[in-house]
Write a protein that holds these residues in place. Sequence first.
Motif, PDB file in Angstrom:
ATOM      1  N   LEU A 175     -38.915 -41.609 -67.499  1.00  0.00           N
ATOM      2  CA  LEU A 175     -38.286 -40.865 -66.415  1.00  0.00           C
ATOM      3  C   LEU A 175     -36.998 -41.571 -66.039  1.00  0.00           C
ATOM      4  N   LEU A 176     -35.895 -40.855 -66.035  1.00  0.00           N
ATOM      5  CA  LEU A 176     -34.597 -41.393 -65.624  1.00  0.00           C
ATOM      6  C   LEU A 176     -34.107 -40.561 -64.452  1.00  0.00           C
ATOM      7  N   LEU A 177     -33.829 -41.215 -63.335  1.00  0.00           N
ATOM      8  CA  LEU A 177     -33.377 -40.456 -62.168  1.00  0.00           C
ATOM      9  C   LEU A 177     -32.360 -41.272 -61.389  1.00  0.00           C
ATOM     10  N   GLY A 178     -31.533 -40.565 -60.631  1.00  0.00           N
ATOM     11  CA  GLY A 178     -30.500 -41.253 -59.879  1.00  0.00           C
ATOM     12  C   GLY A 178     -29.954 -40.410 -58.752  1.00  0.00           C
ATOM     13  N   VAL A 179     -29.304 -41.088 -57.802  1.00  0.00           N
ATOM     14  CA  VAL A 179     -28.620 -40.426 -56.699  1.00  0.00           C
ATOM     15  C   VAL A 179     -27.190 -40.936 -56.619  1.00  0.00           C
ATOM     16  N   LEU A 180     -26.295 -40.082 -56.152  1.00  0.00           N
ATOM     17  CA  LEU A 180     -24.885 -40.430 -56.010  1.00  0.00           C
ATOM     18  C   LEU A 180     -24.407 -39.925 -54.656  1.00  0.00           C
ATOM     19  N   ASP A 181     -23.601 -40.718 -53.985  1.00  0.00           N
ATOM     20  CA  ASP A 181     -23.094 -40.388 -52.652  1.00  0.00           C
ATOM     21  C   ASP A 181     -21.572 -40.456 -52.681  1.00  0.00           C
ATOM     22  N   GLY A 182     -20.936 -39.302 -52.803  1.00  0.00           N
ATOM     23  CA  GLY A 182     -19.483 -39.265 -52.877  1.00  0.00           C
ATOM     24  C   GLY A 182     -18.827 -39.513 -51.527  1.00  0.00           C
ATOM     25  N   HIS A 183     -17.584 -39.985 -51.561  1.00  0.00           N
ATOM     26  CA  HIS A 183     -16.822 -40.196 -50.335  1.00  0.00           C
ATOM     27  C   HIS A 183     -15.340 -40.001 -50.649  1.00  0.00           C
ATOM     28  N   GLY A 184     -14.572 -39.714 -49.606  1.00  0.00           N
ATOM     29  CA  GLY A 184     -13.162 -39.412 -49.797  1.00  0.00           C
ATOM     30  C   GLY A 184     -12.948 -37.920 -49.968  1.00  0.00           C
ATOM     31  N   PRO A 185     -11.705 -37.468 -49.991  1.00  0.00           N
ATOM     32  CA  PRO A 185     -11.430 -36.029 -50.048  1.00  0.00           C
ATOM     33  C   PRO A 185     -12.007 -35.332 -51.274  1.00  0.00           C
ATOM     34  N   ASP A 186     -12.125 -36.026 -52.399  1.00  0.00           N
ATOM     35  CA  ASP A 186     -12.654 -35.421 -53.624  1.00  0.00           C
ATOM     36  C   ASP A 186     -13.907 -36.149 -54.125  1.00  0.00           C
ATOM     37  N   GLY A 187     -14.637 -36.757 -53.205  1.00  0.00           N
ATOM     38  CA  GLY A 187     -15.805 -37.527 -53.600  1.00  0.00           C
ATOM     39  C   GLY A 187     -16.875 -36.713 -54.288  1.00  0.00           C
ATOM     40  N   HIS A 188     -17.003 -35.421 -53.922  1.00  0.00           N
ATOM     41  CA  HIS A 188     -18.014 -34.576 -54.564  1.00  0.00           C
ATOM     42  C   HIS A 188     -17.691 -34.345 -56.038  1.00  0.00           C
ATOM     43  N   ASP A 189     -16.399 -34.226 -56.365  1.00  0.00           N
ATOM     44  CA  ASP A 189     -16.013 -34.046 -57.764  1.00  0.00           C
ATOM     45  C   ASP A 189     -16.221 -35.328 -58.568  1.00  0.00           C
ATOM     46  N   VAL A 190     -15.938 -36.471 -57.952  1.00  0.00           N
ATOM     47  CA  VAL A 190     -16.153 -37.749 -58.637  1.00  0.00           C
ATOM     48  C   VAL A 190     -17.645 -37.965 -58.878  1.00  0.00           C
ATOM     49  N   ALA A 191     -18.469 -37.654 -57.867  1.00  0.00           N
ATOM     50  CA  ALA A 191     -19.914 -37.823 -58.007  1.00  0.00           C
ATOM     51  C   ALA A 191     -20.469 -36.926 -59.112  1.00  0.00           C
ATOM     52  N   HIS A 192     -20.009 -35.674 -59.177  1.00  0.00           N
ATOM     53  CA  HIS A 192     -20.522 -34.764 -60.192  1.00  0.00           C
ATOM     54  C   HIS A 192     -20.037 -35.164 -61.585  1.00  0.00           C
TER      55      HIS A 192
END
Length: 354
Positions: A175-192
Amino acid sequence: PIWPRFVPTGAILSSRFRAISTQPMLSRAGQSVLSRSAGSLPSAPIAQTPDQCSAVACSPSLPPKGLVTRRPLLNTATRRFTIDCRIAKNCDMDPRKPQQHPAQAIQTPGAVQSVWGSATMASDKFAPFGSQKPMNFDGEISLMRHRMGICSHRGQKPDHPNQDDFFALSRSDSLLLGVLDGHGPDGHDVAHFLQERLPLLVMKGLRREPDAWDRVVGTAIEDLCNRAKDELDGKAEDSGTTVTMLMLDQQNDASRDSIEDIRHIRLRCAFLGDSMAVHARRLGRNGTWQVTNLTRVHKPDRPDEAARIESVGGMVQHEEYGSSSLMTPQWSLAMSRSFGDFHAVPWGLSSEPE
């Protein structure tokens, strides 16, 4: 803190996006129970709690990398909360076709079941809870060996969408799993960007070197940092993301002198930034929970991080209420390491995971 009931062992990841995965339950198949000392959770929807109080989050007061013993919770077995069935139901009701995670391209067809975050759209800016955002999935989710729950709450900045992301890739043996928490104006794009690419590189590396977890993850992050500068059109200059990743699998410990094949379950962790990972286990339904914090999150006031930042000419500012920031000419960062935020690298920001 709120913990899953009837779970012999488990792992919890925590950013603003929380994910929990456990080994097979002792309760009815497909049913998970969450409880807390004051009662049990409401029945719907999944994500109904703010950032600092997630339904499957650990307490932020857990000591760094320590073992904490919790008393058995009150008996709330009469009020049950089915996390994994709700995820499976949402996937079954989604009109879109199943979509494989990019990391499944190197796997045997049909061998992996995946649930992972979708790209952020303009409409997601007004969706406060993660349960209101579409999820990608592939495979018979209700037949996953592990039970999982997802809880996310959008931050307080009115101009930003929910910038959290996640992935879970389940096989019969891992099982491989992870979470990402973006920040900054484009953090959601960097996280994805990172969410779609990191698992593939990690799986490729582990195929070649199954026991070289540290080297494989570090090489993958370094490679993706270089690619992000070219492929994200400058979005990673002033925006970034955390990432915390766990892998649960079996390690073959058979010696050359023994014909017996001994396999031990192992849990490996890698993190970059300030998203937490917690492992909890107990022996039997009435046993005492043993909770271990697997991460020492990358905060600027962590002594070794502060020394590293100051050695390159950076500065750490201590805020009121015990928080701290890495100072840059543009703005400050609440963490000492992250993926992206390239403008802060000259001032001591690191992208090296632990």
